[in-house]
Design a protein around this motif. Structure first.
Motif, PDB file in Angstrom:
ATOM      1  N   SER A  69      11.973  29.926  21.599  1.00 46.29           N
ATOM      2  CA  SER A  69      10.581  29.510  21.387  1.00 46.29           C
ATOM      3  C   SER A  69       9.763  29.543  22.676  1.00 46.29           C
ATOM      4  CB  SER A  69      10.537  28.099  20.798  1.00 46.29           C
ATOM      5  OG  SER A  69      11.295  28.017  19.621  1.00 46.29           O
ATOM      6  N   GLY A  70      10.014  30.542  23.514  1.00 42.51           N
ATOM      7  CA  GLY A  70       9.270  30.686  24.754  1.00 42.51           C
ATOM      8  C   GLY A  70       9.772  29.821  25.895  1.00 42.51           C
ATOM      9  N   ILE A  71      10.848  29.091  25.680  1.00 45.79           N
ATOM     10  CA  ILE A  71      11.440  28.224  26.701  1.00 45.79           C
ATOM     11  C   ILE A  71      12.705  28.883  27.216  1.00 45.79           C
ATOM     12  CG2 ILE A  71      12.422  25.938  27.175  1.00 45.79           C
ATOM     13  CD1 ILE A  71       9.471  25.848  26.370  1.00 45.79           C
ATOM     14  N   GLU A  72      12.834  28.984  28.542  1.00 44.94           N
ATOM     15  CA  GLU A  72      14.075  29.509  29.108  1.00 44.94           C
ATOM     16  C   GLU A  72      15.095  28.371  29.115  1.00 44.94           C
ATOM     17  OE1 GLU A  72      15.783  31.916  32.975  1.00 44.94           O
ATOM     18  OE2 GLU A  72      13.969  30.706  33.214  1.00 44.94           O
ATOM     19  N   VAL A  73      16.226  28.599  28.467  1.00 44.64           N
ATOM     20  CA  VAL A  73      17.292  27.604  28.388  1.00 44.64           C
ATOM     21  C   VAL A  73      18.456  28.104  29.237  1.00 44.64           C
ATOM     22  CG1 VAL A  73      18.842  26.316  26.867  1.00 44.64           C
ATOM     23  CG2 VAL A  73      16.569  26.986  26.054  1.00 44.64           C
ATOM     24  N   VAL A  74      18.877  27.269  30.188  1.00 45.64           N
ATOM     25  CA  VAL A  74      19.961  27.640  31.095  1.00 45.64           C
ATOM     26  C   VAL A  74      21.107  26.652  30.898  1.00 45.64           C
ATOM     27  CG1 VAL A  74      20.654  27.952  33.500  1.00 45.64           C
ATOM     28  CG2 VAL A  74      18.338  28.552  32.789  1.00 45.64           C
ATOM     29  N   TYR A  75      22.315  27.185  30.700  1.00 49.90           N
ATOM     30  CA  TYR A  75      23.525  26.367  30.652  1.00 49.90           C
ATOM     31  C   TYR A  75      24.306  26.681  31.916  1.00 49.90           C
ATOM     32  CZ  TYR A  75      22.378  25.780  25.748  1.00 49.90           C
ATOM     33  OH  TYR A  75      21.730  25.482  24.569  1.00 49.90           O
ATOM     34  N   SER A  76      24.614  25.653  32.689  1.00 48.43           N
ATOM     35  CA  SER A  76      25.346  25.879  33.933  1.00 48.43           C
ATOM     36  C   SER A  76      26.747  26.391  33.611  1.00 48.43           C
ATOM     37  CB  SER A  76      25.429  24.594  34.763  1.00 48.43           C
ATOM     38  OG  SER A  76      26.177  23.608  34.098  1.00 48.43           O
ATOM     39  N   LYS A  77      27.321  27.111  34.574  1.00 48.14           N
ATOM     40  CA  LYS A  77      28.665  27.648  34.356  1.00 48.14           C
ATOM     41  C   LYS A  77      29.695  26.533  34.467  1.00 48.14           C
ATOM     42  CE  LYS A  77      29.285  29.043  39.169  1.00 48.14           C
ATOM     43  NZ  LYS A  77      29.456  30.157  40.058  1.00 48.14           N
ATOM     44  N   ARG A  78      30.868  26.797  33.969  1.00 47.93           N
ATOM     45  CA  ARG A  78      31.957  25.830  34.038  1.00 47.93           C
ATOM     46  C   ARG A  78      32.210  25.503  35.505  1.00 47.93           C
ATOM     47  NH1 ARG A  78      36.703  28.444  32.278  1.00 47.93           N
ATOM     48  NH2 ARG A  78      35.311  29.023  30.629  1.00 47.93           N
ATOM     49  N   GLY A  79      32.299  24.214  35.823  1.00 50.54           N
ATOM     50  CA  GLY A  79      32.522  23.779  37.188  1.00 50.54           C
ATOM     51  C   GLY A  79      31.248  23.532  37.976  1.00 50.54           C
ATOM     52  N   GLU A  80      30.086  23.850  37.406  1.00 49.67           N
ATOM     53  CA  GLU A  80      28.807  23.626  38.087  1.00 49.67           C
ATOM     54  C   GLU A  80      27.959  22.691  37.235  1.00 49.67           C
ATOM     55  OE1 GLU A  80      25.549  26.381  40.335  1.00 49.67           O
ATOM     56  OE2 GLU A  80      26.087  26.991  38.317  1.00 49.67           O
ATOM     57  N   ARG A  81      27.374  21.683  37.855  1.00 54.28           N
ATOM     58  CA  ARG A  81      26.535  20.731  37.137  1.00 54.28           C
ATOM     59  C   ARG A  81      25.113  21.277  37.014  1.00 54.28           C
ATOM     60  NH1 ARG A  81      27.558  16.923  41.305  1.00 54.28           N
ATOM     61  NH2 ARG A  81      25.343  16.546  41.115  1.00 54.28           N
ATOM     62  N   ALA A  82      24.394  20.800  36.023  1.00 52.07           N
ATOM     63  CA  ALA A  82      22.993  21.193  35.838  1.00 52.07           C
ATOM     64  C   ALA A  82      22.167  20.780  37.052  1.00 52.07           C
ATOM     65  CB  ALA A  82      22.429  20.561  34.570  1.00 52.07           C
ATOM     66  N   ASP A  83      22.533  19.667  37.667  1.00 52.66           N
ATOM     67  CA  ASP A  83      21.818  19.206  38.862  1.00 52.66           C
ATOM     68  C   ASP A  83      21.836  20.264  39.955  1.00 52.66           C
ATOM     69  OD1 ASP A  83      21.761  16.930  37.356  1.00 52.66           O
ATOM     70  OD2 ASP A  83      22.930  15.691  38.738  1.00 52.66           O
ATOM     71  N   GLN A  84      22.962  20.910  40.125  1.00 47.14           N
ATOM     72  CA  GLN A  84      23.083  21.949  41.155  1.00 47.14           C
ATOM     73  C   GLN A  84      22.199  23.147  40.836  1.00 47.14           C
ATOM     74  OE1 GLN A  84      27.333  22.090  40.595  1.00 47.14           O
ATOM     75  NE2 GLN A  84      27.700  21.323  42.679  1.00 47.14           N
ATOM     76  N   VAL A  85      22.125  23.509  39.558  1.00 45.73           N
ATOM     77  CA  VAL A  85      21.278  24.629  39.138  1.00 45.73           C
ATOM     78  C   VAL A  85      19.805  24.290  39.378  1.00 45.73           C
ATOM     79  CG1 VAL A  85      20.551  26.051  37.172  1.00 45.73           C
ATOM     80  CG2 VAL A  85      22.958  25.409  37.427  1.00 45.73           C
ATOM     81  N   ILE A  86      19.403  23.071  39.036  1.00 40.55           N
ATOM     82  CA  ILE A  86      18.012  22.649  39.212  1.00 40.55           C
ATOM     83  C   ILE A  86      17.655  22.632  40.694  1.00 40.55           C
ATOM     84  CG2 ILE A  86      16.397  20.724  38.926  1.00 40.55           C
ATOM     85  CD1 ILE A  86      17.995  20.064  36.337  1.00 40.55           C
ATOM     86  N   GLN A  87      18.557  22.133  41.524  1.00 32.37           N
ATOM     87  CA  GLN A  87      18.301  22.108  42.959  1.00 32.37           C
ATOM     88  C   GLN A  87      18.137  23.525  43.504  1.00 32.37           C
ATOM     89  OE1 GLN A  87      21.501  19.833  44.693  1.00 32.37           O
ATOM     90  NE2 GLN A  87      20.970  18.007  43.515  1.00 32.37           N
ATOM     91  N   ARG A  88      18.973  24.434  43.041  1.00 30.74           N
ATOM     92  CA  ARG A  88      18.878  25.832  43.487  1.00 30.74           C
ATOM     93  C   ARG A  88      17.545  26.445  43.050  1.00 30.74           C
ATOM     94  NH1 ARG A  88      21.281  29.924  40.304  1.00 30.74           N
ATOM     95  NH2 ARG A  88      22.616  28.279  39.513  1.00 30.74           N
TER      96      ARG A  88
END
Length: 177
Positions: A69-88
């Motif tokens: 619906s026009g929203i990019e949805v990201v699932y972090s890889k195994r072993g990586e937290r969503a917090d790390q993805v957001i910080q990056r």
């Protein structure tokens, strides 16, 4: 001005009390409801939105991205937290993004990258507010009776009823959202 919104998905869901039971079906329904709400917000405001969910315990070996619906949805890889993805991502976008999270680690990293930080509670209020149908007038806090009179020492100058400059700047940035 911030044009890209990075949302800590489970942080926003958890702060809203939507987490409920930890069943897989319930979690999927909660994620879908959040994405629907974000899509409605995107239609109203026009900001690019990326929502990040944890996949670190049961996710895939690589980061997974999809558009719903026009929203990019990201699932972090195994072993990586969503917090790390957001910080990056906050480091990549810098001042051109706003981060929605109440996680102190994420908030500090986002501020360090120059991003605007919006708490989950603040954003939840904006997410569910209805668009106004007529012209709105911007009133000072004093006009609405919300200002609190603060006793100041006589040495201090300036208007004692005026918000500090940093708070006025933040309020101005939040008006965009």
């Amino acid at each position: 001005m911030a044009t890209h919104l990075l949302v800590d998905g489970y942080n926003l869901v958890g702060s809203a009390g939507m987490a409920g039971s930890s069943g897989s079906g319930r979690l999927e329904a909660t994620r879908e409801a959040l994405i629907r709400d974000l899509a409605g917000y995107r239609r109203r405001k026009g900001h690019a939105i990326t929502v990040v969910f944890d996949g670190w315990q049961g996710g895939m070996g690589a980061e997974h991205r999809e558009f719903q619906s026009g929203i990019e949805v990201v699932y972090s890889k195994r072993g990586e937290r969503a917090d790390q993805v957001i910080q990056r991502l906050a480091r990549v976008f810098g001042k051109d993004c706003a981060v929605v999270s109440s996680d102190h680690e994420v908030v500090n990293a986002a501020r360090g990258a120059g991003a605007l930080v919006i708490s989950a509670a603040e954003f939840r209020a904006k997410l569910h507010e209805r668009p106004s149908s007529g012209p709105t007038l911007a009133f000072k806090e004093l006009d609405r009776g919300e200002a609190e009179v603060v006793k100041r020492s006589k040495e201090k100058g300036g208007n004692p009823r005026k918000l500090p400059k940093s708070q006025r700047k933040r309020n101005h940035q939040l008006r965009e959202f």
